[in-house]
Scaffold this motif. Structure first.
Motif, PDB file in Angstrom:
ATOM      1  N   ILE A 102       1.631   8.717  23.393  1.00 36.88           N
ATOM      2  CA  ILE A 102       1.676   7.243  23.824  1.00 36.88           C
ATOM      3  C   ILE A 102       0.635   6.865  25.048  1.00 36.88           C
ATOM      4  CG2 ILE A 102       2.803   5.093  24.240  1.00 36.88           C
ATOM      5  CD1 ILE A 102       4.987   6.331  22.342  1.00 36.88           C
ATOM      6  N   ALA A 103       1.009   7.823  26.217  1.00 30.97           N
ATOM      7  CA  ALA A 103       0.256   7.445  27.380  1.00 30.97           C
ATOM      8  C   ALA A 103      -1.213   7.753  27.378  1.00 30.97           C
ATOM      9  CB  ALA A 103       0.950   8.372  28.431  1.00 30.97           C
ATOM     10  N   THR A 104      -1.558   8.933  26.666  1.00 26.92           N
ATOM     11  CA  THR A 104      -3.014   9.332  26.392  1.00 26.92           C
ATOM     12  C   THR A 104      -3.471   8.236  25.628  1.00 26.92           C
ATOM     13  OG1 THR A 104      -2.196  11.565  26.521  1.00 26.92           O
ATOM     14  CG2 THR A 104      -4.571  11.354  25.742  1.00 26.92           C
ATOM     15  N   GLY A 105      -2.827   7.749  24.526  1.00 22.35           N
ATOM     16  CA  GLY A 105      -3.731   6.597  23.832  1.00 22.35           C
ATOM     17  C   GLY A 105      -3.944   5.481  24.569  1.00 22.35           C
ATOM     18  N   ALA A 106      -2.863   4.915  25.301  1.00 21.38           N
ATOM     19  CA  ALA A 106      -3.123   3.672  26.352  1.00 21.38           C
ATOM     20  C   ALA A 106      -4.159   4.076  27.307  1.00 21.38           C
ATOM     21  CB  ALA A 106      -1.647   3.480  27.220  1.00 21.38           C
ATOM     22  N   GLY A 107      -4.291   5.389  27.897  1.00 27.93           N
ATOM     23  CA  GLY A 107      -5.228   5.437  28.765  1.00 27.93           C
ATOM     24  C   GLY A 107      -6.464   5.435  28.035  1.00 27.93           C
ATOM     25  N   LEU A 108      -6.764   6.051  26.879  1.00 30.88           N
ATOM     26  CA  LEU A 108      -8.120   6.107  26.281  1.00 30.88           C
ATOM     27  C   LEU A 108      -8.590   4.696  26.007  1.00 30.88           C
ATOM     28  CD1 LEU A 108      -7.763   9.170  23.863  1.00 30.88           C
ATOM     29  CD2 LEU A 108      -9.287   8.874  25.852  1.00 30.88           C
TER      30      LEU A 108
ATOM     31  N   SER B  14     -12.538  -0.675  29.625  1.00 41.84           N
ATOM     32  CA  SER B  14     -13.229  -0.782  30.869  1.00 41.84           C
ATOM     33  C   SER B  14     -14.630  -0.065  30.895  1.00 41.84           C
ATOM     34  CB  SER B  14     -12.346   0.154  31.901  1.00 41.84           C
ATOM     35  OG  SER B  14     -12.675   0.003  33.327  1.00 41.84           O
ATOM     36  N   PHE B  15     -14.872   0.973  30.123  1.00 38.83           N
ATOM     37  CA  PHE B  15     -16.181   1.449  30.142  1.00 38.83           C
ATOM     38  C   PHE B  15     -17.199   0.621  29.541  1.00 38.83           C
ATOM     39  CE2 PHE B  15     -19.515   3.972  28.177  1.00 38.83           C
ATOM     40  CZ  PHE B  15     -19.899   4.854  29.201  1.00 38.83           C
TER      41      PHE B  15
ATOM     42  N   GLY C 215     -14.956   4.050  37.616  1.00 44.77           N
ATOM     43  CA  GLY C 215     -14.067   3.232  37.429  1.00 44.77           C
ATOM     44  C   GLY C 215     -13.278   2.915  36.186  1.00 44.77           C
ATOM     45  N   PRO C 216     -14.164   3.376  34.910  1.00 46.49           N
ATOM     46  CA  PRO C 216     -13.250   3.600  33.576  1.00 46.49           C
ATOM     47  C   PRO C 216     -12.190   4.803  33.793  1.00 46.49           C
ATOM     48  CG  PRO C 216     -15.396   3.103  33.210  1.00 46.49           C
ATOM     49  CD  PRO C 216     -15.455   3.090  34.606  1.00 46.49           C
ATOM     50  N   ILE C 217     -12.523   5.730  34.323  1.00 50.85           N
ATOM     51  CA  ILE C 217     -11.682   6.916  34.467  1.00 50.85           C
ATOM     52  C   ILE C 217     -10.454   6.533  35.445  1.00 50.85           C
ATOM     53  CG2 ILE C 217     -11.327   9.308  35.405  1.00 50.85           C
ATOM     54  CD1 ILE C 217     -14.273   9.753  34.272  1.00 50.85           C
ATOM     55  N   ALA C 218     -10.653   5.670  36.473  1.00 47.71           N
ATOM     56  CA  ALA C 218      -9.464   5.318  37.295  1.00 47.71           C
ATOM     57  C   ALA C 218      -8.486   4.363  36.622  1.00 47.71           C
ATOM     58  CB  ALA C 218      -9.923   4.561  38.564  1.00 47.71           C
ATOM     59  N   THR C 219      -9.205   3.424  35.722  1.00 45.48           N
ATOM     60  CA  THR C 219      -8.438   2.726  34.533  1.00 45.48           C
ATOM     61  C   THR C 219      -7.640   3.553  33.991  1.00 45.48           C
ATOM     62  OG1 THR C 219     -10.115   0.868  35.026  1.00 45.48           O
ATOM     63  CG2 THR C 219      -8.593   0.846  33.336  1.00 45.48           C
ATOM     64  N   ALA C 220      -8.158   4.425  33.263  1.00 41.90           N
ATOM     65  CA  ALA C 220      -7.505   5.311  32.336  1.00 41.90           C
ATOM     66  C   ALA C 220      -6.197   5.841  32.825  1.00 41.90           C
ATOM     67  CB  ALA C 220      -8.467   6.083  31.636  1.00 41.90           C
ATOM     68  N   ILE C 221      -6.565   6.522  34.144  1.00 41.92           N
ATOM     69  CA  ILE C 221      -5.445   7.284  34.762  1.00 41.92           C
ATOM     70  C   ILE C 221      -4.159   6.247  34.837  1.00 41.92           C
ATOM     71  CG2 ILE C 221      -4.768   8.408  37.044  1.00 41.92           C
ATOM     72  CD1 ILE C 221      -7.593   9.515  36.827  1.00 41.92           C
ATOM     73  N   PHE C 222      -4.775   4.979  35.524  1.00 39.44           N
ATOM     74  CA  PHE C 222      -3.686   3.883  36.174  1.00 39.44           C
ATOM     75  C   PHE C 222      -2.905   3.610  34.645  1.00 39.44           C
ATOM     76  CE2 PHE C 222      -2.353  -0.593  36.493  1.00 39.44           C
ATOM     77  CZ  PHE C 222      -1.704  -0.280  37.635  1.00 39.44           C
ATOM     78  N   PHE C 223      -3.436   3.499  33.596  1.00 33.71           N
ATOM     79  CA  PHE C 223      -2.601   3.027  32.519  1.00 33.71           C
ATOM     80  C   PHE C 223      -1.966   4.156  31.698  1.00 33.71           C
ATOM     81  CE2 PHE C 223      -5.214  -1.024  32.712  1.00 33.71           C
ATOM     82  CZ  PHE C 223      -4.168  -1.918  32.600  1.00 33.71           C
TER      83      PHE C 223
ATOM     84  N   ALA D  88      -0.314   6.441  33.457  1.00 39.83           N
ATOM     85  CA  ALA D  88       0.919   6.542  34.226  1.00 39.83           C
ATOM     86  C   ALA D  88       1.961   5.459  34.032  1.00 39.83           C
ATOM     87  CB  ALA D  88       0.660   6.637  35.798  1.00 39.83           C
ATOM     88  N   LEU D  89       1.309   4.228  34.143  1.00 35.02           N
ATOM     89  CA  LEU D  89       2.069   2.922  33.880  1.00 35.02           C
ATOM     90  C   LEU D  89       2.552   3.099  32.322  1.00 35.02           C
ATOM     91  CD1 LEU D  89       2.911   0.316  34.875  1.00 35.02           C
ATOM     92  CD2 LEU D  89       0.904  -0.747  33.822  1.00 35.02           C
ATOM     93  N   VAL D  90       1.890   3.249  31.408  1.00 31.86           N
ATOM     94  CA  VAL D  90       2.614   3.150  30.035  1.00 31.86           C
ATOM     95  C   VAL D  90       3.518   4.324  29.855  1.00 31.86           C
ATOM     96  CG1 VAL D  90       2.136   3.132  27.487  1.00 31.86           C
ATOM     97  CG2 VAL D  90       0.576   1.704  29.007  1.00 31.86           C
ATOM     98  N   GLY D  91       2.954   5.571  30.433  1.00 36.92           N
ATOM     99  CA  GLY D  91       3.891   6.765  29.807  1.00 36.92           C
ATOM    100  C   GLY D  91       5.175   6.652  30.826  1.00 36.92           C
ATOM    101  N   GLY D  92       5.314   6.284  32.070  1.00 31.21           N
ATOM    102  CA  GLY D  92       6.398   5.917  32.782  1.00 31.21           C
ATOM    103  C   GLY D  92       7.288   4.825  32.358  1.00 31.21           C
ATOM    104  N   GLY D  93       6.519   3.717  32.006  1.00 29.44           N
ATOM    105  CA  GLY D  93       7.493   2.938  30.892  1.00 29.44           C
ATOM    106  C   GLY D  93       8.061   3.192  29.885  1.00 29.44           C
ATOM    107  N   VAL D  94       7.264   3.806  29.080  1.00 30.09           N
ATOM    108  CA  VAL D  94       7.863   4.302  27.761  1.00 30.09           C
ATOM    109  C   VAL D  94       9.030   5.251  27.969  1.00 30.09           C
ATOM    110  CG1 VAL D  94       7.329   5.423  25.531  1.00 30.09           C
ATOM    111  CG2 VAL D  94       5.849   3.638  26.221  1.00 30.09           C
TER     112      VAL D  94
END
Length: 135
Positions: A23-29, A35-36, A44-52, A54-60
């Motif tokens: 789920i976290a990888t899918g959200a990041g992709l 963003s790309f 910038g898109p890689i930073a956005t992918a890393i952010f999401f 971590a956010l979605v993975g931690g939340g789930v």
């Protein structure tokens, strides 16, 4: 590995024992891909992918029922400590991508601290409100 009180690496251990990688990888992709399409460059898109990631993975991980029972209980009892793991991941990733994208050293530090703070606050509040304290 023991999940006991006072272990300094507990946020990282709890996150890895219950991290929903798919789920976290899918959200990041998805977030990185959108963003790309919206902005030029690659950092910038890689930073956005890393952010999401971590956010979605931690939340789930906090809200889900999968993973090690002891890790879920620990994360529910200590939500701010648990939130530190994904926050550090996002902060370091964002800072590195900002530094590589010609953001400057101080810009990279600020961007990393800002993204880490946002994730730490969001996941800390989610863990306080909806964390599974009786897992």
């Amino acid at each position: 590995m023991t999940l006991e009180r006072g272990n300094s690496f507990m946020p990282v251990h709890a996150a890895t024992l219950m991290w929903p990688t798919g789920i976290a990888t899918g959200a990041g992709l998805v977030a990185g891909g959108l963003s790309f399409l919206a902005e030029p460059g690659i950092t910038g898109p890689i930073a956005t992918a890393i952010f999401f990631f971590a956010l979605v993975g931690g939340g789930v991980a906090l809200l889900g029922g999968k993973g090690d029972r002891r890790a879920r209980r620990w994360a529910g009892q200590y939500p701010w400590r648990f939130a530190g793991g994904p926050a550090v991941l996002a902060g370091l990733g964002t800072a590195l991508m900002t530094l590589l994208g010609a953001g400057g050293f101080f810009g990279a530090i600020f961007a990393g601290l800002a993204s880490a703070a946002v994730i730490w606050v969001i996941l800390g509040i989610v863990g306080m409100v909806a964390g599974n304290k009786s897992a």
